[in-house]
Design a protein around this motif. Sequence first.
Motif, PDB file in Angstrom:
ATOM      1  N   PRO A   1     -84.057  36.630 -12.918  1.00 30.99           N
ATOM      2  CA  PRO A   1     -83.807  36.424 -14.115  1.00 30.99           C
ATOM      3  C   PRO A   1     -84.206  34.924 -14.808  1.00 30.99           C
ATOM      4  CG  PRO A   1     -81.575  37.212 -12.896  1.00 30.99           C
ATOM      5  CD  PRO A   1     -83.170  36.967 -11.948  1.00 30.99           C
ATOM      6  N   LEU A   2     -84.169  34.761 -15.998  1.00 29.61           N
ATOM      7  CA  LEU A   2     -84.055  34.188 -16.868  1.00 29.61           C
ATOM      8  C   LEU A   2     -83.713  32.983 -16.541  1.00 29.61           C
ATOM      9  CD1 LEU A   2     -86.503  32.183 -19.016  1.00 29.61           C
ATOM     10  CD2 LEU A   2     -85.050  33.238 -21.372  1.00 29.61           C
ATOM     11  N   GLU A   3     -82.660  32.785 -15.738  1.00 28.06           N
ATOM     12  CA  GLU A   3     -81.818  31.670 -15.778  1.00 28.06           C
ATOM     13  C   GLU A   3     -82.038  30.586 -15.017  1.00 28.06           C
ATOM     14  OE1 GLU A   3     -80.523  35.221 -17.601  1.00 28.06           O
ATOM     15  OE2 GLU A   3     -79.423  34.081 -18.691  1.00 28.06           O
ATOM     16  N   ILE A   4     -82.142  32.030 -13.474  1.00 23.36           N
ATOM     17  CA  ILE A   4     -83.190  31.706 -12.856  1.00 23.36           C
ATOM     18  C   ILE A   4     -84.324  30.397 -13.129  1.00 23.36           C
ATOM     19  CG2 ILE A   4     -83.821  32.557 -10.319  1.00 23.36           C
ATOM     20  CD1 ILE A   4     -80.037  31.838 -10.886  1.00 23.36           C
ATOM     21  N   LEU A   5     -84.925  30.910 -13.178  1.00 23.03           N
ATOM     22  CA  LEU A   5     -86.765  30.578 -13.998  1.00 23.03           C
ATOM     23  C   LEU A   5     -86.363  29.433 -14.321  1.00 23.03           C
ATOM     24  CD1 LEU A   5     -88.662  33.983 -14.889  1.00 23.03           C
ATOM     25  CD2 LEU A   5     -88.679  32.562 -12.050  1.00 23.03           C
ATOM     26  N   GLU A   6     -86.008  29.344 -15.152  1.00 20.01           N
ATOM     27  CA  GLU A   6     -85.469  27.657 -15.538  1.00 20.01           C
ATOM     28  C   GLU A   6     -84.942  26.737 -15.006  1.00 20.01           C
ATOM     29  OE1 GLU A   6     -81.766  29.027 -19.248  1.00 20.01           O
ATOM     30  OE2 GLU A   6     -83.475  29.134 -19.819  1.00 20.01           O
ATOM     31  N   LYS A   7     -84.680  27.300 -13.690  1.00 16.97           N
ATOM     32  CA  LYS A   7     -84.034  25.863 -13.100  1.00 16.97           C
ATOM     33  C   LYS A   7     -84.768  25.938 -11.555  1.00 16.97           C
ATOM     34  CE  LYS A   7     -79.232  27.346 -13.576  1.00 16.97           C
ATOM     35  NZ  LYS A   7     -77.781  28.055 -12.869  1.00 16.97           N
ATOM     36  N   MET A   8     -86.033  26.329 -11.735  1.00 16.69           N
ATOM     37  CA  MET A   8     -86.732  26.622 -10.806  1.00 16.69           C
ATOM     38  C   MET A   8     -87.843  25.239 -10.951  1.00 16.69           C
ATOM     39  SD  MET A   8     -88.551  30.150 -10.149  1.00 16.69           S
ATOM     40  CE  MET A   8     -87.248  30.999  -8.880  1.00 16.69           C
ATOM     41  N   THR A   9     -88.398  24.426 -10.132  1.00 19.98           N
ATOM     42  CA  THR A   9     -89.691  23.209 -10.085  1.00 19.98           C
ATOM     43  C   THR A   9     -90.925  23.616  -9.058  1.00 19.98           C
ATOM     44  OG1 THR A   9     -87.879  21.867  -8.811  1.00 19.98           O
ATOM     45  CG2 THR A   9     -88.011  21.836 -11.518  1.00 19.98           C
ATOM     46  N   VAL A  10     -91.908  22.957  -9.585  1.00 15.07           N
ATOM     47  CA  VAL A  10     -92.642  22.669  -9.025  1.00 15.07           C
ATOM     48  C   VAL A  10     -92.676  21.441  -7.919  1.00 15.07           C
ATOM     49  CG1 VAL A  10     -95.002  22.967  -9.104  1.00 15.07           C
ATOM     50  CG2 VAL A  10     -94.169  24.781 -10.636  1.00 15.07           C
ATOM     51  N   LYS A  11     -93.693  21.169  -6.842  1.00 11.77           N
ATOM     52  CA  LYS A  11     -93.763  20.463  -5.638  1.00 11.77           C
ATOM     53  C   LYS A  11     -94.843  20.918  -5.257  1.00 11.77           C
ATOM     54  CE  LYS A  11     -89.240  18.682  -7.385  1.00 11.77           C
ATOM     55  NZ  LYS A  11     -89.474  17.687  -7.661  1.00 11.77           N
ATOM     56  N   ARG A  12     -95.618  19.472  -5.058  1.00 15.09           N
ATOM     57  CA  ARG A  12     -96.207  19.457  -4.121  1.00 15.09           C
ATOM     58  C   ARG A  12     -97.253  18.118  -3.375  1.00 15.09           C
ATOM     59  NH1 ARG A  12     -98.306  20.664 -10.056  1.00 15.09           N
ATOM     60  NH2 ARG A  12     -99.585  22.853  -9.687  1.00 15.09           N
ATOM     61  N   TYR A  13     -96.739  18.479  -2.558  1.00 10.28           N
ATOM     62  CA  TYR A  13     -97.778  17.634  -1.511  1.00 10.28           C
ATOM     63  C   TYR A  13     -98.640  17.648  -0.890  1.00 10.28           C
ATOM     64  CZ  TYR A  13     -91.880  17.528  -1.746  1.00 10.28           C
ATOM     65  OH  TYR A  13     -90.908  17.740  -1.977  1.00 10.28           O
ATOM     66  N   ASP A  14     -99.560  16.392  -0.683  1.00  9.48           N
ATOM     67  CA  ASP A  14    -100.426  16.262   0.448  1.00  9.48           C
ATOM     68  C   ASP A  14    -100.001  16.069   1.389  1.00  9.48           C
ATOM     69  OD1 ASP A  14    -102.086  15.358  -1.326  1.00  9.48           O
ATOM     70  OD2 ASP A  14    -101.838  13.502  -1.105  1.00  9.48           O
TER      71      ASP A  14
END
Length: 278
Positions: A81-94
């Motif tokens: 659902p759109l509301e779930i996508l809104e709550k995601m964030t992208v994380k990147r780590y070495d």
Amino acid sequence: MSLILTAISGKIMVWDKCPQLKSVLNKNYSKRLHLVDIFHIKFDIFSLFYSHREVELIVLASVYETIQSNSKVYQLVKTAPLEILEKMTVKRYDTQEFKLAQGSQYPNTYILVAGEVKVYLAAETGKSVVLDIYQPGMFIGEQEAIVAQPYSASIVNISPVTLLQISNADFREWTMRDHRFANSLIYNLSEQIYHLTKRTERYSLYSTRQQIGFCLLTDLTDQTYITREQVTYRVDTSLRNVNRVLKQLAELEIIEINKGRIRLINRQKLQQLIRIED
């Protein structure tokens, strides 16, 4: 008038001039406005005061681009659902920057989009046993999020990784609202249990040479290679023992080692060697 949904830092936001639009979309389209629909979709909006009925939604978000970058992840997330996508964030780590400790609790669940993550058990003596190497498309922390318990194993990334992060509470809500996703989650958990059972079988019933032999037979073709470090992740022994067995296999002309890269050059001979030890 064309209304544009734009994304800032992974959050989907409606321009301040159009607060009614988000309200209408959340109310009327929450059940069918999924990721697969988000990019460049057109809706008729009847209850707004705008003269134009056609609304074009364009999402330029790092979350969306990250999901699109891996087909397995896309298949998992596409009905969210759109509301779930809104709550995601992208994380990147070495490498080795992403760490979660056995016995600790964390507020978030992750989906691995790129890179590899080692799952292992560690004793106070310093000895550790690798349970699995996670590839893109795998969940991290989903079991702990569901049962609300501390991590049963430790996590560390063995390469640079890209992750989708979502809070445990939102993850649980996602499983309840998206039945297709819940089915995918059940499949992933079942697959993890199966691989863990097979790995436990190797650790418990086979010698070091057999474990390494099965690893090479399973992971290598005539055109691919593996490193010493990768072998140690797949067997229950020390690097010293791994080096000893690899040296023996090279002397028997079963494998070829060149600049740390291990190639299998005689599959049949390795199979025979493993059977002899049974």
